[in-house]
Scaffold this motif. Sequence first.
Motif, PDB file in Angstrom:
ATOM      1  N   LEU A   1     -54.661 -77.352 -18.192  1.00 54.09           N
ATOM      2  CA  LEU A   1     -56.031 -76.912 -18.084  1.00 54.09           C
ATOM      3  C   LEU A   1     -56.548 -77.369 -19.195  1.00 54.09           C
ATOM      4  CD1 LEU A   1     -57.128 -74.263 -16.825  1.00 54.09           C
ATOM      5  CD2 LEU A   1     -56.902 -73.387 -19.165  1.00 54.09           C
TER       6      LEU A   1
ATOM      7  N   ARG B   1     -60.423 -70.136 -16.864  1.00 52.52           N
ATOM      8  CA  ARG B   1     -60.417 -70.074 -15.596  1.00 52.52           C
ATOM      9  C   ARG B   1     -62.068 -69.301 -14.906  1.00 52.52           C
ATOM     10  NH1 ARG B   1     -54.834 -70.777 -16.010  1.00 52.52           N
ATOM     11  NH2 ARG B   1     -54.101 -72.769 -15.300  1.00 52.52           N
TER      12      ARG B   1
ATOM     13  N   ALA C   1     -61.147 -75.690 -14.402  1.00 58.99           N
ATOM     14  CA  ALA C   1     -59.732 -76.216 -13.263  1.00 58.99           C
ATOM     15  C   ALA C   1     -58.673 -77.444 -13.598  1.00 58.99           C
ATOM     16  CB  ALA C   1     -60.674 -76.394 -12.368  1.00 58.99           C
TER      17      ALA C   1
ATOM     18  N   THR D   1     -50.986 -75.015 -12.870  1.00 56.74           N
ATOM     19  CA  THR D   1     -51.529 -73.474 -11.886  1.00 56.74           C
ATOM     20  C   THR D   1     -51.660 -72.799 -12.816  1.00 56.74           C
ATOM     21  OG1 THR D   1     -49.325 -74.357 -11.199  1.00 56.74           O
ATOM     22  CG2 THR D   1     -51.669 -75.163  -9.962  1.00 56.74           C
TER      23      THR D   1
END
Length: 187
Positions: free
Chosen positions: A44, A170, A176, A180
């Motif tokens: 991230l 996020r 982004a 994930t």
Amino acid sequence: MNYIAPTRPAQSEYAPFYSGYIESVPDGDVIRYLSAQLADVEGLLGHLPDEQANARYAPDKWSVKEVLDHMSDTERVLSYRLLRAARGDATPLAGFDQDDYVRAAQSGRRTIGDLLNEFRTVRASTLSLVTGMNQAAWDQSCVVNNATVSSRALVYIIAGHSAHHTRVLRERYGIAGAGTPAPLPPL
């Protein structure tokens, strides 16, 4: 790696304030989840330029760097509490003011890479602690802010706290990265 993963704590093992953190941790092996979170945070934030890492989503909110530094500071504090509980230390512990810690840290003077390296180091230390714990240690508790909290609850709070802040990064900061959300690996 051979270790004993704790079961999810009962509501009687922590103050109600921590419910949201604990409930946000998926069922399964919380230690494997902690490990997966590290890769998620790196994915991230690892690509983020320092200029963007100094951004705030609102004037009175922390910068991305401050959020990451706060994640490291809080994990250190929670891991220390976990160590005290696991070792049967019944000495009551005080709380801490997260805003005072963020102000004192002066995170903006550091690079995002430096802060990420610190988070890696803190998480590695936490993982080292929890993978060495036996069942008796997971069943221990300590008193923090006049409330009893178990070792089991503390490791879930650590995981839930990180999950909360990566979700905020996020959703509110619009980051982004390559990462994930960390899925909980199957048992």
